[in-house]
Design an enzyme around this catalytic site. Structure first.
Site, mmCIF file in Angstrom:
data_model
loop_
_atom_site.group_PDB
_atom_site.id
_atom_site.type_symbol
_atom_site.label_atom_id
_atom_site.label_comp_id
_atom_site.label_asym_id
_atom_site.label_seq_id
_atom_site.Cartn_x
_atom_site.Cartn_y
_atom_site.Cartn_z
ATOM 1 N N CYS A 1 -4.739 2.409 -3.615
ATOM 2 C CA CYS A 1 -3.471 2.897 -3.047
ATOM 3 C C CYS A 1 -2.366 1.868 -3.246
ATOM 4 O O CYS A 1 -1.522 1.669 -2.356
ATOM 5 C CB CYS A 1 -3.614 3.242 -1.557
ATOM 6 S SG CYS A 1 -4.783 4.539 -1.251
ATOM 7 N N LYS B 1 -10.542 -0.527 10.443
ATOM 8 C CA LYS B 1 -10.765 -1.700 9.578
ATOM 9 C C LYS B 1 -11.219 -2.901 10.394
ATOM 10 O O LYS B 1 -11.528 -3.954 9.848
ATOM 11 C CB LYS B 1 -9.492 -2.027 8.812
ATOM 12 C CG LYS B 1 -9.103 -0.929 7.829
ATOM 13 C CD LYS B 1 -7.972 -1.336 6.950
ATOM 14 C CE LYS B 1 -7.332 -0.153 6.258
ATOM 15 N NZ LYS B 1 -8.111 0.340 5.127
ATOM 16 N N ASP C 1 3.349 -3.971 8.038
ATOM 17 C CA ASP C 1 2.112 -3.231 7.825
ATOM 18 C C ASP C 1 0.973 -4.232 8.037
ATOM 19 O O ASP C 1 0.693 -5.064 7.182
ATOM 20 C CB ASP C 1 2.102 -2.661 6.401
ATOM 21 C CG ASP C 1 0.730 -2.107 6.006
ATOM 22 O OD1 ASP C 1 -0.235 -2.277 6.780
ATOM 23 O OD2 ASP C 1 0.629 -1.526 4.913
ATOM 24 N N GLN D 1 -4.287 -4.886 7.130
ATOM 25 C CA GLN D 1 -5.240 -5.943 6.773
ATOM 26 C C GLN D 1 -4.963 -7.212 7.583
ATOM 27 O O GLN D 1 -5.879 -8.000 7.830
ATOM 28 C CB GLN D 1 -5.162 -6.266 5.271
ATOM 29 C CG GLN D 1 -5.428 -5.087 4.354
ATOM 30 C CD GLN D 1 -6.866 -4.598 4.406
ATOM 31 O OE1 GLN D 1 -7.786 -5.323 4.783
ATOM 32 N NE2 GLN D 1 -7.072 -3.346 4.039
ATOM 33 N N HIS E 1 0.873 -1.184 0.000
ATOM 34 C CA HIS E 1 0.000 0.000 0.000
ATOM 35 C C HIS E 1 0.910 1.235 0.000
ATOM 36 O O HIS E 1 2.025 1.177 0.535
ATOM 37 C CB HIS E 1 -0.829 -0.056 1.285
ATOM 38 C CG HIS E 1 -1.897 0.974 1.424
ATOM 39 N ND1 HIS E 1 -1.626 2.277 1.775
ATOM 40 C CD2 HIS E 1 -3.238 0.901 1.291
ATOM 41 C CE1 HIS E 1 -2.765 2.957 1.852
ATOM 42 N NE2 HIS E 1 -3.766 2.147 1.566
HETATM 43 N N1 PLP Z 1 -1.733 -0.639 4.554
HETATM 44 C C1 PLP Z 1 -2.716 -1.387 4.038
HETATM 45 C C2 PLP Z 1 -2.407 -2.777 3.570
HETATM 46 C C3 PLP Z 1 -4.012 -0.888 3.964
HETATM 47 O O1 PLP Z 1 -4.993 -1.638 3.468
HETATM 48 C C4 PLP Z 1 -4.260 0.443 4.421
HETATM 49 C C5 PLP Z 1 -5.595 1.033 4.278
HETATM 50 O O2 PLP Z 1 -6.313 0.737 3.344
HETATM 51 C C6 PLP Z 1 -3.205 1.157 4.964
HETATM 52 C C7 PLP Z 1 -1.963 0.595 5.012
HETATM 53 C C8 PLP Z 1 -3.410 2.542 5.498
HETATM 54 O O3 PLP Z 1 -4.271 2.498 6.587
HETATM 55 P P1 PLP Z 1 -4.880 3.851 7.208
HETATM 56 O O4 PLP Z 1 -5.447 4.620 6.053
HETATM 57 O O5 PLP Z 1 -5.922 3.370 8.157
HETATM 58 O O6 PLP Z 1 -3.769 4.561 7.860
#
Ligand code: PLP
Length: 421
Positions: free
Chosen positions: A379, A239, A213, A216, A136
């Site tokens: 993203c 999430k 990260d 998910q 992401h």
């Molecule tokens: N990393 C992953 C794999 C994600 O799916 C997301 C959000 O969609 C993020 C990072 C970023 O999360 P946040 O927007 O809650 O900071």
């Protein structure tokens, strides 16, 4: 409110009643464009159960005060609930202690915190940072910023035609200059579940620090940070049934203690003098300013809610839905489904394109049938580029989805095909 959960109950699917679960999410009981809502966009953000909504209003109605600052009753109550929620998170991910749990705004802020606090202190010119094409943007851009500031080099683990990490040449990618390996637990764009332990072992052998990260991962798998062996694990509350604007960075105590603060301000100091200051102990060193108190309390309640149902039961339910969805989607003419073929390598996300229909058109037509899916690059522009597309449509499933939601998706796609025929 913010009560401490017992050991997360793993539960079995035998006791899992999806209709009862659905009944606890008020937002699901509405019609969209004259149709009952089929919410298939939980990878973007989940709906919230009644228990979390009630905890938020109870907090604001009865206990609202700033934390750690007052000695009056409301401040005491708010502080206890806020810190209890930290303890709940710590037990949920099996952290060694609550002090290793830093409240952040979400995964993005948690990853930026590591990049700017640990990274600026430890990465030097010529050092290397290893990430993957599957990431992401939240797990790419902070490392680009760090690499630019430190004149370090960003290197990538590639992905194969099924969107799985290519780890055969990991030992070549890891060098004595690799300082950080930052990798997602589960891909939001494809659902790929990454073999984190394997990456952690290789990275540690090379002397690198591992940042996961878990935006998910924390949603779709039980997380045990000590068993995973990583050094940092970042995830978002919104999430996993909690409010927006709250998330967590878990980090190993020794690393957190050695790090410089990320932001300066109230609550993160020990003593402030004219020229310099000293820092509070962890976790407060990283929590400058008034935190998202209600969000943290809501996250504790969300975890209690999930623990009550049991992560194993939730994962089993999601896998059942995923298998049903793939079985129904695969025969659709002209559909292209991205991600691993094997169910054991993917979580409850299906990214796809359908013939010449633009994903935005797919999403618009589905929306007119009450089916909410995501369309875009998610993203994850490097993933899109890898597959030669600019965007996909993405259906993502969570504990409250049922087979009817999948059937509605399939029926909606039949409409898309008819329109574009
Ligand atoms: N990393 C992953 C794999 C994600 O799916 C997301 C959000 O969609 C993020 C990072 C970023 O999360 P946040 O927007 O809650 O900071």
């Amino acid at each position: 409110m913010g009560t401490i959960s017992a050991e997360p109950r793993r539960g079995s699917r035998a006791g899992f009643d999806v209709e009862r679960v659905r009944g606890q999410f008020p937002a699901l009981a509405q019609s969209i464009n004259g149709q009952p809502l089929a919410y298939l966009d939980s990878a973007a953000t989940s709906q919230k159960p009644r228990a979390v909504l009630d905890a938020l209003s109870a907090y604001y109605e009865h206990d609202n005060a700033n934390v750690h600052r007052g000695i009056h009753e409301l401040s005491r109550r708010a502080t206890i609930a806020f810190e209890d929620a930290r303890g709940t998170v710590a037990r949920w991910v099996n952290a060694a202690e609550p002090a290793e749990v830093i409240w952040t705004r979400g995964t993005t802020e948690a990853l930026n915190l590591v990049a700017m606090a640990w990274g600026l202190d430890n990465v030097e010119e010529g050092d290397e940072i290893l990430i993957s094409v599957l990431e992401h943007h939240s797990n790419i851009v902070p490392w680009q910023l760090l690499a630019q500031r430190r004149r370090a080099k960003l290197r990538y683990i590639e992905i194969d035609e099924q969107g799985r990490l290519v780890l055969d040449d990991l030992s070549r990618l890891l060098t004595e200059r690799t300082k950080i390996v930052a990798i997602s637990h589960v891909s939001n764009a494809l659902g790929t579940i990454n073999p984190i332990e394997r990456v952690v072992d290789a990275a540690h052998d090379a002397g690198a620090v591992v940042v996961v990260d878990g935006a998910q991962g924390a949603v779709h798998t039980p997380v045990d940070v000590q068993a995973l062996g990583a050094d940092f694990y970042a995830f978002s509350g919104h999430k996993m049934c909690a409010p927006t604007g709250i998330g967590v960075l878990w980090g190993r105590r020794d690393l957190l203690e050695a790090m410089s603060p990320y932001q300066g301000g109230g609550e993160m100091i020990s003593v402030v003098e004219r020229e310099q200051s000293t820092w509070a102990a962890i976790p407060h060193k990283f929590e400058a300013g008034t935190p998202n108190i209600a969000g943290a309390i809501g996250m504790g309640v969300a975890i209690d809610f999930l623990a009550e149902i049991g992560m194993e039961a939730i994962v089993e339910h999601e896998q059942d839905l995923l298998s049903y969805a793939l079985e129904r989607l695969r025969p659709i003419p002209d559909i292209r489904i991205f991600g691993p073929d094997s169910l054991s390598e993917r979580s409850a996300v299906v990214s796809f394109t359908l013939g010449d229909a633009h994903p935005h058109d797919i999403s618009t037509i589905l929306d007119s049938a009450g089916v909410a899916v995501r369309a875009g690059h998610h993203c994850a522009q490097l993933v899109m580029k890898h597959f030669g597309v600019s965007s996909t449509a993405r259906a993502s499933f969570y504990l409250y989805n049922n087979r009817d939601d999948v059937d509605r998706l399939v029926a909606g796609l039949a409409q898309v095909s008819a329109i574009f025929a």
